[in-house]
Scaffold this motif. Structure first.
Motif, mmCIF file in Angstrom:
data_model
loop_
_atom_site.group_PDB
_atom_site.id
_atom_site.type_symbol
_atom_site.label_atom_id
_atom_site.label_comp_id
_atom_site.label_asym_id
_atom_site.label_seq_id
_atom_site.Cartn_x
_atom_site.Cartn_y
_atom_site.Cartn_z
ATOM 1 N N ILE A 4 -40.755 17.691 -16.771
ATOM 2 C CA ILE A 4 -40.963 18.942 -16.242
ATOM 3 C C ILE A 4 -41.020 19.331 -14.990
ATOM 4 N N GLU A 5 -41.890 19.037 -14.589
ATOM 5 C CA GLU A 5 -42.583 19.349 -13.023
ATOM 6 C C GLU A 5 -41.540 18.949 -12.266
ATOM 7 N N THR A 6 -41.400 17.089 -12.458
ATOM 8 C CA THR A 6 -40.690 16.245 -11.517
ATOM 9 C C THR A 6 -39.152 16.387 -11.335
ATOM 10 N N SER A 7 -38.532 17.182 -13.049
ATOM 11 C CA SER A 7 -37.317 17.206 -13.334
ATOM 12 C C SER A 7 -36.455 17.732 -12.122
ATOM 13 N N PRO A 8 -34.834 17.686 -10.975
ATOM 14 C CA PRO A 8 -35.166 18.578 -10.412
ATOM 15 C C PRO A 8 -34.033 19.262 -10.649
ATOM 16 N N SER A 9 -34.096 20.769 -9.853
ATOM 17 C CA SER A 9 -33.472 22.174 -10.310
ATOM 18 C C SER A 9 -32.137 22.271 -10.873
ATOM 19 N N LEU A 10 -31.788 22.609 -11.024
ATOM 20 C CA LEU A 10 -29.615 23.254 -11.667
ATOM 21 C C LEU A 10 -29.381 23.479 -9.839
ATOM 22 N N LEU A 11 -30.127 23.805 -9.223
ATOM 23 C CA LEU A 11 -29.106 24.098 -7.766
ATOM 24 C C LEU A 11 -29.399 22.463 -7.306
ATOM 25 N N ARG A 12 -29.856 21.727 -7.107
ATOM 26 C CA ARG A 12 -30.102 20.318 -6.835
ATOM 27 C C ARG A 12 -28.879 19.513 -7.326
ATOM 28 N N LEU A 13 -29.008 19.687 -8.816
ATOM 29 C CA LEU A 13 -28.200 18.977 -9.257
ATOM 30 C C LEU A 13 -26.338 19.418 -9.088
ATOM 31 N N ALA A 14 -26.808 20.355 -9.532
ATOM 32 C CA ALA A 14 -24.712 20.566 -9.132
ATOM 33 C C ALA A 14 -25.112 20.575 -7.344
ATOM 34 N N GLY A 15 -25.752 21.206 -6.226
ATOM 35 C CA GLY A 15 -25.254 21.198 -5.058
ATOM 36 C C GLY A 15 -24.774 22.687 -4.690
ATOM 37 N N LEU A 16 -25.778 23.645 -3.234
ATOM 38 C CA LEU A 16 -25.162 24.845 -2.703
ATOM 39 C C LEU A 16 -23.776 24.923 -2.833
ATOM 40 N N PRO A 17 -23.242 23.607 -1.946
ATOM 41 C CA PRO A 17 -21.561 24.359 -1.797
ATOM 42 C C PRO A 17 -21.273 24.616 -3.123
ATOM 43 N N TYR A 18 -21.524 23.874 -4.127
ATOM 44 C CA TYR A 18 -20.354 24.064 -5.477
ATOM 45 C C TYR A 18 -20.674 26.129 -5.928
ATOM 46 N N PHE A 19 -21.893 26.321 -5.036
ATOM 47 C CA PHE A 19 -21.572 27.520 -5.923
ATOM 48 C C PHE A 19 -21.157 28.234 -4.583
ATOM 49 N N LEU A 20 -20.816 28.157 -3.371
ATOM 50 C CA LEU A 20 -20.314 28.843 -3.044
ATOM 51 C C LEU A 20 -18.425 28.930 -2.884
ATOM 52 N N ILE A 21 -18.346 28.074 -3.190
ATOM 53 C CA ILE A 21 -17.098 27.630 -3.978
ATOM 54 C C ILE A 21 -16.321 28.071 -4.964
ATOM 55 N N ALA A 22 -17.619 27.900 -6.027
ATOM 56 C CA ALA A 22 -17.165 28.805 -7.300
ATOM 57 C C ALA A 22 -17.363 30.382 -6.716
ATOM 58 N N PHE A 23 -18.016 30.526 -5.922
ATOM 59 C CA PHE A 23 -17.553 31.675 -5.934
ATOM 60 C C PHE A 23 -16.385 32.449 -5.685
ATOM 61 N N ILE A 24 -16.135 31.621 -4.396
ATOM 62 C CA ILE A 24 -14.860 32.042 -3.861
ATOM 63 C C ILE A 24 -14.230 32.116 -4.595
ATOM 64 N N ALA A 25 -13.675 30.723 -5.657
ATOM 65 C CA ALA A 25 -13.125 30.568 -6.141
ATOM 66 C C ALA A 25 -12.179 31.790 -7.128
ATOM 67 N N ARG A 26 -13.638 32.073 -7.361
ATOM 68 C CA ARG A 26 -12.989 33.240 -9.066
ATOM 69 C C ARG A 26 -12.541 34.700 -7.957
ATOM 70 N N LEU A 27 -12.225 34.880 -6.814
ATOM 71 C CA LEU A 27 -11.953 35.924 -6.239
ATOM 72 C C LEU A 27 -10.088 36.557 -6.271
ATOM 73 N N PRO A 28 -9.789 35.480 -5.810
ATOM 74 C CA PRO A 28 -8.309 35.676 -6.559
ATOM 75 C C PRO A 28 -7.778 35.887 -8.011
#
Length: 406
Positions: A4-28
């Protein structure tokens, strides 16, 4: 150290660029309904046609959105999103041409329906994608809290985008031309929804799927009462959004400042987004069932305050109270939807929930607009209260059909 302590976070699993892209992609998507209304009223000089056209967008999304989710569950998100991005970008650009053409209003409504039908379901797909990663790549003890935090973030992102989207539409329409928001939405769809579709996480298909892409759960499991009550609850939230914005516009129009309705609405939207993020830190003993009832009750109380508002100051206070209720309620409903999704059908369920918000918003906007025009603002202000009552009623039904655990 433990797993549990060594497992990566969701941010690391998906990657920061993913969250930035997904945020702007829902704007239209957040720009579509308001953008359609703006261009139709300007080009055709008909508020009635503008309302019908906005409703047509919502109907197209509600009818076709769940099928896009089912296709993504079956064939993966990438091909579905790429096709939707190309078609939707083309329809957004074509809509502007149709509105300014001499074509009959039937073609305008048909083009609006096509915009909604081809709308890329970025928010539901993102939720489904992240929930699947959590379920398959995180240890069991971390899943519940990570899922709650993810739904909090996703709901806050939606709230932020749906506050900023109409503002962007207004700015582009004022500074350039009424057609500018549609052209901008078309470009953003092609670029950012395309990037969202091509992101490496889009290759991730649930391990619960068979080799031929079929799900182990039957389609009939999508219609279980415990899942349908969540869909009805989120439909109530959609009704609330549409009713509140339309009634608030009428309220401000009575005071000669209709253009300020969006700014005042932002009081609720910003507060809602902040409170939605805070849901992840609520103690597990404060169960999802109780959260639905408590925050739905706050939504109902705020709607009563709206009904009695006689000036802008009181309305602002009422909107601040509503922000406390609506954000956490939305997070709770999406979390319940994720928990109750049949195996292999998370994208389908998330698009069902997303469609519930859209169809509720479109229907309430049309009904509330007619009430405001025919019976006045006082009648329109009753609609948010009715919508909040639906949210609470479905919360009670959910509690009754879900036995308490010892």
């Amino acid at each position: 150290m433990t797993q549990i302590e060594t497992s990566p976070s969701l941010l690391r699993l998906a990657g920061l660029p993913y969250f930035l892209i997904a945020f702007i992609a829902r704007l239209p998507f957040a720009m579509m309904v308001v953008g359609v209304l703006t261009i139709v009223v300007s080009a055709r000089d008909s508020l009635s046609l503008g309302g019908l056209t906005s409703a047509a967008v919502g109907i197209g999304t509600a009818l076709i959105g769940p099928f896009l989710g089912a296709a993504a569950d079956r064939y993966g998100q990438r091909p579905v999103l790429v096709a939707a991005a190309v078609l939707n970008a083309a329809m957004l650009a074509a809509f502007a041409a149709v509105v300014y053409s001499p074509l009959d209003q039937g073609f305008v409504l048909l083009a609006a329906f096509a915009i909604g039908a081809t709308a890329p379901q970025v928010s539901p797909m993102s939720r489904s994608r992240l929930v699947t990663i959590i379920d398959e790549r995180m240890p069991q003890p971390r899943r519940a809290r990570t899922t709650s935090a993810t739904m909090s973030y996703e709901s806050a992102a939606d709230e932020t985008v749906f506050v900023f989207g109409p503002f962007l539409v207004g700015a582009l329409a004022s500074l350039i031309a009424p057609w500018a928001p549609m052209v901008m939405a078309s470009a953003l769809t092609l670029l950012f929804v395309g990037a969202f579709a091509l992101h490496p996480t889009a290759r991730h298909v649930s391990a619960s799927r068979a080799a031929d892409g079929t799900a182990p759960s039957a389609v009939s499991e999508l219609f279980r009462p415990t899942l349908l009550v969540v869909v009805l609850g989120i439909l109530g939230v959609g009704l609330f959004f549409g009713a509140m914005l339309t009634a608030l516009t009428s309220f401000m129009a009575d005071r000669g400042v209709a253009e300020q309705a969006g700014l005042l609405y932002g009081v609720m939207g910003i507060g809602s987004a902040i409170l939605a993020l805070g849901v992840a830190w609520l103690p597990p003993r404060f169960t999802l069932h109780m959260r639905w009832l408590v925050f739905g009750g706050i939504l109902l109380a705020g709607s009563l305050l709206v009904l009695t508002a006689s000036d802008v100051t009181t309305m602002t206070v009422a909107l601040a109270v509503l922000g406390i209720g609506v954000g956490p309620t939305l997070v709770t409903l999406y979390s319940l939807g994720a928990a109750r999704s049949p195996l292999g059908r998370s994208a389908t369920v998330m698009t069902m929930l997303g469609a519930g918000v859209v169809v509720g918003q479109a229907a309430a906007a049309a009904i509330t607009g007619e009430l405001a025009e025919g019976s006045g603002t006082a009648a329109a202000l009753v609609m948010p209260l009715i919508a909040a009552a639906i949210v609470v009623a479905t919360g009670i039904a959910n509690r009754l059909m879900t036995p308490a655990r010892r």
